[in-house]
Write a protein that holds these residues in place. Structure first.
Motif, PDB file in Angstrom:
ATOM      1  N   SER A  67      -7.015  -2.617   4.406  1.00 58.40           N
ATOM      2  CA  SER A  67      -5.674  -2.328   3.896  1.00 58.40           C
ATOM      3  C   SER A  67      -4.697  -2.123   5.052  1.00 58.40           C
ATOM      4  O   SER A  67      -5.030  -1.494   6.060  1.00 58.40           O
ATOM      5  CB  SER A  67      -5.699  -1.070   3.017  1.00 58.40           C
ATOM      6  OG  SER A  67      -6.526  -1.266   1.889  1.00 58.40           O
ATOM      7  N   PRO A  91      -6.933   6.987   0.107  1.00 59.88           N
ATOM      8  CA  PRO A  91      -7.399   6.311  -1.108  1.00 59.88           C
ATOM      9  C   PRO A  91      -8.524   7.086  -1.776  1.00 59.88           C
ATOM     10  O   PRO A  91      -9.165   7.945  -1.166  1.00 59.88           O
ATOM     11  CB  PRO A  91      -7.902   4.965  -0.576  1.00 59.88           C
ATOM     12  CG  PRO A  91      -8.358   5.283   0.817  1.00 59.88           C
ATOM     13  CD  PRO A  91      -7.441   6.358   1.328  1.00 59.88           C
ATOM     14  N   GLU A 145       0.836  -1.195   0.000  1.00 61.00           N
ATOM     15  CA  GLU A 145       0.000   0.000   0.000  1.00 61.00           C
ATOM     16  C   GLU A 145       0.876   1.253   0.000  1.00 61.00           C
ATOM     17  O   GLU A 145       1.956   1.266   0.589  1.00 61.00           O
ATOM     18  CB  GLU A 145      -0.911   0.022   1.234  1.00 61.00           C
ATOM     19  CG  GLU A 145      -1.810  -1.197   1.387  1.00 61.00           C
ATOM     20  CD  GLU A 145      -2.893  -1.261   0.328  1.00 61.00           C
ATOM     21  OE1 GLU A 145      -3.224  -0.196  -0.248  1.00 61.00           O
ATOM     22  OE2 GLU A 145      -3.417  -2.362   0.078  1.00 61.00           O
ATOM     23  N   GLY A 164      -0.648  -0.960   5.650  1.00 63.22           N
ATOM     24  CA  GLY A 164       0.638  -0.503   5.139  1.00 63.22           C
ATOM     25  C   GLY A 164       1.772  -1.020   5.997  1.00 63.22           C
ATOM     26  O   GLY A 164       1.619  -1.190   7.212  1.00 63.22           O
ATOM     27  N   LEU A 184      -1.401   5.685   5.944  1.00 65.11           N
ATOM     28  CA  LEU A 184      -1.728   5.238   4.598  1.00 65.11           C
ATOM     29  C   LEU A 184      -2.118   6.439   3.749  1.00 65.11           C
ATOM     30  O   LEU A 184      -2.765   7.373   4.228  1.00 65.11           O
ATOM     31  CB  LEU A 184      -2.885   4.240   4.628  1.00 65.11           C
ATOM     32  CG  LEU A 184      -2.577   2.824   5.122  1.00 65.11           C
ATOM     33  CD1 LEU A 184      -3.857   2.008   5.163  1.00 65.11           C
ATOM     34  CD2 LEU A 184      -1.551   2.143   4.232  1.00 65.11           C
TER      35      LEU A 184
END
Length: 307
Positions: free
Chosen positions: A260, A245, A182, A262, A242
């Motif tokens: 998700s 998105p 990610e 990272g 992160l």
């Protein structure tokens, strides 16, 4: 714990909460408990009948609080606590054996610390094993690989790495590797600035991003930078999260985003990294003490002769 203006300021200035193995938060009070019991045994009294029993109970209560709090706050883990207890036994027995001799006017202060044959073998063995562990497990062990992350980030997480002040004339070289799948963002910022935008467990990332140096790392990408401090109070931190998105269009996409994770590895190179050899030399007396105690018989541990 760091995500609050007061605690961020206090802990980064006094204790960066990067304590390692063994835990002296546990080792010191447990050692005091052991010394108390050795003392009572020497006097021939039960701990329950000892005139300082209230003090002993106070220490026990504090140890129970410490065991919970240092793990809850992430200062130590259980793997740090167990060696801390072992260290408490070693140092307590050593102090109980040596301290009265140091205070005795009739005892030779040259010969009292010299080991017998069994203790000498024990000291050599402890020194060899400790040296092997330090140079082949701790320094260059499997956890030190650049492919291993030392930070994991969830969707809403903001993690913090403290850059300690070791020198005012030599910069700290920092390398960050995105070892995950990610994209992540990093923010290098002064601690004093971050304090103003941290409250109730939340960093105001939007407000902070314009006040520091922002980096974006795609999967498997890395970056390097140097940090120079002008005073001992001029500390820096690295915030990581992160990368935001794009909005998801379907439920399944949103679920994937929520799951998700990272993974990054932050490596700080201080100018005194090469001082490992001096640190090793300073550790030699501790090898001696551990071997000295492990080579003692139970009779030697419990008997104190000062004359």
């Amino acid at each position: 714990m760091y995500h609050d203006s007061f605690t961020l300021s206090f802990f980064t200035a006094n204790d960066p909460m990067d304590n390692a193995i063994p835990s002296l938060h546990i080792g010191l009070p447990v050692g005091l408990l052991i010394i108390n019991r050795l003392h009572c045994r020497e006097l021939g009294v039960k701990v329950k009948e000892w005139r300082h029993r209230e003090f002993d109970i106070f220490i026990i209560v504090n140890i129970l609080i410490y065991i919970f709090s240092i793990q809850y706050l992430g200062i130590h883990w259980i793997v740090d606590i167990i060696p801390g207890i072992g260290l408490a036994f070693i140092t307590s027995y050593f102090v109980h054996q040596i301290q009265p001799k140091l205070r005795s006017e009739n005892f030779s202060k040259i010969n009292f610390i010299l080991p017998n044959k069994k203790q000498l073998y024990s000291i050599v063995g402890v020194s060899f094993i400790s040296t092997f562990l330090i140079f082949f497990i701790v320094i260059d062990g499997p956890g030190t690989s650049d492919d291993e992350p030392n930070y994991r980030l969830g969707l809403e997480d903001v993690n913090l790495e403290t850059i300690e002040v070791h020198s005012l004339s030599n910069p700290v070289n920092v390398e960050v590797i995105n070892v995950g799948e990610e994209s992540v963002q990093l923010l290098l910022i002064k601690t004093s600035i971050a304090e103003k935008h941290a409250e109730k467990g939340i960093f105001d990332w939007e407000a902070l991003s314009s006040k520091g140096e922002l980096f974006s790392l795609s999967p498997k990408e890395n970056t390097s930078f140097s940090v120079t401090t002008e005073s001992i109070y001029d500390s820096y931190i690295i915030l990581s999260k992160l990368k935001n998105p794009d909005s998801c269009s379907e439920f399944s996409d949103c679920e994937i985003m929520k799951n998700s994770v990272g993974e990054i590895r932050i490596i700080t190179h201080y100018f005194d990294d090469e001082l490992i050899w001096s640190a090793y030399i300073v550790s030699l007396p501790s090898f001696y003490i551990v071997g000295y105690v492990l080579g003692m018989s139970d009779k030697e541990i419990m008997s104190i002769k000062t004359s």
